[in-house]
Design a protein around this motif. Structure first.
Motif, PDB file in Angstrom:
ATOM      1  N   ARG A   3       0.869  -1.180   0.000  1.00  0.00           N
ATOM      2  CA  ARG A   3       0.000   0.000   0.000  1.00  0.00           C
ATOM      3  C   ARG A   3       0.905   1.228   0.000  1.00  0.00           C
ATOM      4  NH1 ARG A   3      -4.319   0.291   4.226  1.00  0.00           N
ATOM      5  NH2 ARG A   3      -5.486   1.173   2.507  1.00  0.00           N
ATOM      6  N   ALA A   5       1.268   5.462   0.104  1.00  0.00           N
ATOM      7  CA  ALA A   5       0.654   6.746   0.446  1.00  0.00           C
ATOM      8  C   ALA A   5       1.519   7.875  -0.097  1.00  0.00           C
ATOM      9  CB  ALA A   5       0.516   6.889   1.956  1.00  0.00           C
ATOM     10  N   TYR A 113      -0.486   2.360   5.663  1.00  0.00           N
ATOM     11  CA  TYR A 113       0.234   2.198   4.402  1.00  0.00           C
ATOM     12  C   TYR A 113       1.642   1.685   4.653  1.00  0.00           C
ATOM     13  CZ  TYR A 113      -3.656   4.370   2.060  1.00  0.00           C
ATOM     14  OH  TYR A 113      -4.917   4.609   1.571  1.00  0.00           O
TER      15      TYR A 113
END
Length: 119
Positions: A3, A5, A113
Motif C-alpha cells: 500500500r 501513500a 500504508y
C-alpha cells in the motif's frame, strides 16, 4: 502488493514538489491499486480551484489532480486542522473530492500504508 501513500505538504507554487509528487503518483498508479493521497500543512492549498500560477511564473498542474479518478485513485484525505489554520472551510470547493479528517484520524489512516512518499 504494498500500500502506497503520497503526502503533499508543500504549497503549490514556489517549488516543483507538488508537480513532482503528482507525476510520481500517476506513475505509481500503473503499478499499485492501493494508493492513498494525503494533503496536510500547506499541501491543502494544492486543491484550491481558480489558481493562476502564471502570475508567479509557475506551471499550471493543479487541474491535473482532477484526473485522479480516471487512474482509480479515490482515497484522498485532507487534514481538517491544516484547513482551519489557513482559514479554509471544510466545505470549500476543491479540484477533487477529498475526505476531511481530524489529525489523529488522518494519522491512523496514514499508518495503514506500507510506503509513504512525501512531497
Amino acid at each position: 502488493m504494498k500500500r502506497v501513500a503520497f503526502v503533499f505538504r508543500s504549497a503549490p507554487h514556489g517549488s516543483t514538489s507538488g508537480r513532482e509528487g503528482l507525476d510520481a503518483l500517476l506513475a505509481t498508479s500503473a503499478l499499485s491499486e492501493d494508493i492513498g493521497v494525503f494533503f496536510v500543512g500547506d499541501g491543502v492549498l494544492q486543491l484550491l480551484p481558480g489558481q493562476q500560477p502564471a502570475k508567479v511564473l509557475g506551471r499550471d498542474y493543479i487541474a491535473t489532480f482532477r484526473i485522479l479518478p480516471l487512474y482509480d485513485i479515490e482515497q484522498c484525505f485532507l487534514c481538517a486542522a491544516s484547513l482551519r489554520e489557513r482559514g479554509l472551510s471544510d466545505q470549500a470547493s476543491r479540484v477533487i473530492d477529498a475526505e476531511v479528517l481530524a489529525p489523529d484520524v488522518l494519522r491512523e489512516k496514514l499508518n495503514q500504508y506500507d510506503v509513504v512518499l512525501t512531497f
